[in-house]
Design a protein around this motif. Sequence first.
Motif, PDB file in Angstrom:
ATOM      1  N   GLN A  84     -11.005  -7.263   3.229  1.00 32.59           N
ATOM      2  CA  GLN A  84     -11.898  -6.290   3.000  1.00 32.59           C
ATOM      3  C   GLN A  84     -11.214  -5.329   1.437  1.00 32.59           C
ATOM      4  O   GLN A  84     -10.070  -5.356   1.487  1.00 32.59           O
ATOM      5  CB  GLN A  84     -11.225  -5.256   4.334  1.00 32.59           C
ATOM      6  CG  GLN A  84     -12.147  -5.697   5.495  1.00 32.59           C
ATOM      7  CD  GLN A  84     -12.038  -5.207   6.975  1.00 32.59           C
ATOM      8  OE1 GLN A  84     -11.619  -3.698   6.848  1.00 32.59           O
ATOM      9  NE2 GLN A  84     -10.969  -5.858   7.777  1.00 32.59           N
ATOM     10  N   PRO A  85     -12.536  -4.091   0.892  1.00 35.19           N
ATOM     11  CA  PRO A  85     -11.906  -4.066   0.089  1.00 35.19           C
ATOM     12  C   PRO A  85     -11.016  -3.276  -0.023  1.00 35.19           C
ATOM     13  O   PRO A  85     -10.474  -1.922  -0.764  1.00 35.19           O
ATOM     14  CB  PRO A  85     -12.967  -3.874  -0.620  1.00 35.19           C
ATOM     15  CG  PRO A  85     -13.959  -3.544   0.071  1.00 35.19           C
ATOM     16  CD  PRO A  85     -13.092  -4.933   1.370  1.00 35.19           C
ATOM     17  N   SER A  86     -10.698  -2.078   1.786  1.00 35.25           N
ATOM     18  CA  SER A  86      -9.302  -1.474   1.634  1.00 35.25           C
ATOM     19  C   SER A  86      -8.434  -1.650   1.265  1.00 35.25           C
ATOM     20  O   SER A  86      -7.338  -0.695   2.476  1.00 35.25           O
ATOM     21  CB  SER A  86     -10.064  -1.173   2.951  1.00 35.25           C
ATOM     22  OG  SER A  86     -10.420  -2.082   3.984  1.00 35.25           O
ATOM     23  N   GLY A  87      -8.346  -2.676   0.919  1.00 32.01           N
ATOM     24  CA  GLY A  87      -6.696  -3.567   1.320  1.00 32.01           C
ATOM     25  C   GLY A  87      -6.167  -4.154   2.108  1.00 32.01           C
ATOM     26  O   GLY A  87      -4.770  -4.356   2.718  1.00 32.01           O
ATOM     27  N   VAL A  88      -7.171  -4.215   3.290  1.00 28.74           N
ATOM     28  CA  VAL A  88      -6.325  -4.723   4.215  1.00 28.74           C
ATOM     29  C   VAL A  88      -6.914  -6.372   4.404  1.00 28.74           C
ATOM     30  O   VAL A  88      -8.512  -6.776   4.174  1.00 28.74           O
ATOM     31  CB  VAL A  88      -7.319  -4.211   5.744  1.00 28.74           C
ATOM     32  CG1 VAL A  88      -7.309  -4.518   6.966  1.00 28.74           C
ATOM     33  CG2 VAL A  88      -7.379  -2.655   5.888  1.00 28.74           C
ATOM     34  N   ALA A  89      -6.431  -7.134   5.599  1.00 28.36           N
ATOM     35  CA  ALA A  89      -6.671  -8.321   5.530  1.00 28.36           C
ATOM     36  C   ALA A  89      -6.045  -8.488   7.271  1.00 28.36           C
ATOM     37  O   ALA A  89      -5.349  -7.883   7.882  1.00 28.36           O
ATOM     38  CB  ALA A  89      -5.774  -9.522   5.136  1.00 28.36           C
ATOM     39  N   GLY A 110      -1.908  -5.042   4.951  1.00 29.17           N
ATOM     40  CA  GLY A 110      -2.510  -4.280   4.369  1.00 29.17           C
ATOM     41  C   GLY A 110      -1.620  -3.752   3.232  1.00 29.17           C
ATOM     42  O   GLY A 110      -0.174  -4.198   3.172  1.00 29.17           O
ATOM     43  N   THR A 111      -2.516  -3.910   1.901  1.00 30.96           N
ATOM     44  CA  THR A 111      -1.213  -3.039   0.917  1.00 30.96           C
ATOM     45  C   THR A 111      -0.548  -1.914   0.620  1.00 30.96           C
ATOM     46  O   THR A 111      -0.973  -1.503   2.273  1.00 30.96           O
ATOM     47  CB  THR A 111      -2.348  -3.591  -0.141  1.00 30.96           C
ATOM     48  OG1 THR A 111      -3.781  -2.434  -0.444  1.00 30.96           O
ATOM     49  CG2 THR A 111      -3.318  -4.827  -0.868  1.00 30.96           C
ATOM     50  N   SER A 113      -0.670   0.313  -0.860  1.00 25.79           N
ATOM     51  CA  SER A 113      -1.862   1.663  -0.775  1.00 25.79           C
ATOM     52  C   SER A 113      -2.605   1.749   0.488  1.00 25.79           C
ATOM     53  O   SER A 113      -4.174   2.889   0.771  1.00 25.79           O
ATOM     54  CB  SER A 113      -2.495   1.808  -2.401  1.00 25.79           C
ATOM     55  OG  SER A 113      -3.637   0.106  -2.069  1.00 25.79           O
ATOM     56  N   ALA A 114      -3.165   0.723   0.878  1.00 26.91           N
ATOM     57  CA  ALA A 114      -3.866   0.936   2.471  1.00 26.91           C
ATOM     58  C   ALA A 114      -3.930   1.865   3.326  1.00 26.91           C
ATOM     59  O   ALA A 114      -2.712   1.976   3.945  1.00 26.91           O
ATOM     60  CB  ALA A 114      -4.692  -0.861   2.685  1.00 26.91           C
TER      61      ALA A 114
END
Lengths: 156, 156
Positions: A84-89, A110-111, A113-114
Amino acid sequence: MAELHPACAPLAFLLGTWQGAGTGVYPTIEDFSYAEEVSFTHVGKPFVAYVQKTKDAGTGLPLHSEAGFLRPQPDGRVELVLAQPSGVAEVLEGTVEGRDIQLSSTAVLGTDSAKPVAATERRLWVDGEVLHSSVAMAAMGLEIQHHVVSEMYRLS
Amino acid sequence: MAELHPACAPLAFLLGTWQGAGTGVYPTIEDFSYAEEVSFTHVGKPFVAYVQKTKDAGTGLPLHSEAGFLRPQPDGRVELVLAQPSGVAEVLEGTVEGRDIQLSSTAVLGTDSAKPVAATERRLWVDGEVLHSSVAMAAMGLEIQHHVVSEMYRLS
């Protein structure tokens, strides 16, 4: 067009592109309404590619998107990996029964910054001509709870 | 066509569709050659969507694919979340310097049925007209090592 891999037969009801609308709620944000398009495609291998995009129902501006792969398994089980572009897998596991897929996350990454997402539950089910999609989410330190639900119709 | 989000300016050199060819090696498998297509798109938000597909260079049959999102950050940093039909999801962090993106996984998740991947390093760089892509991988219990490298040219 490749022949559908036999392992994907339980997911054949999803194949194609669907469009519709949904609503979202979460305690940390304002309620929202959105237009949604999802597509499920295959290339003859034992997985189904999934792409989703939503737009704000009022402004038409892009909201969410996600992309991933459904992996059917023996005994009615199914796996989903999702970015997801929110930085979540997310990695989810669950079942497909008839035209109803229910999945729960086994891990969410999450990254740096997520925003923190701890867990999700996802359901995709077709009732008559309608594809329903719902997501429950434990995010921002809150318990898992309903987040979005939508209804879509087959475009192709 | 949405205007590029200012945060994405460092990734503008990637935008579009690229096609080319690559080679893969790993101690647990036979060497292989592949055709590759990647696309990098944006919708005006502070991320770039990434989709990749490869085909066997000999048979033309689909091999790998992956989909994810690049998230530019301040100070030349960049994040990538990635889903793969092999049942693997990756979160990577790294840097963009000029037209060179280097990323290392901070976490790799797999479904129950996925082959175990412990870590990856990915590089995407443009030299002249050529987009180079390489992946190193620690999988199947092995140390991180070179896995695939490709060269692509801009299609659009």
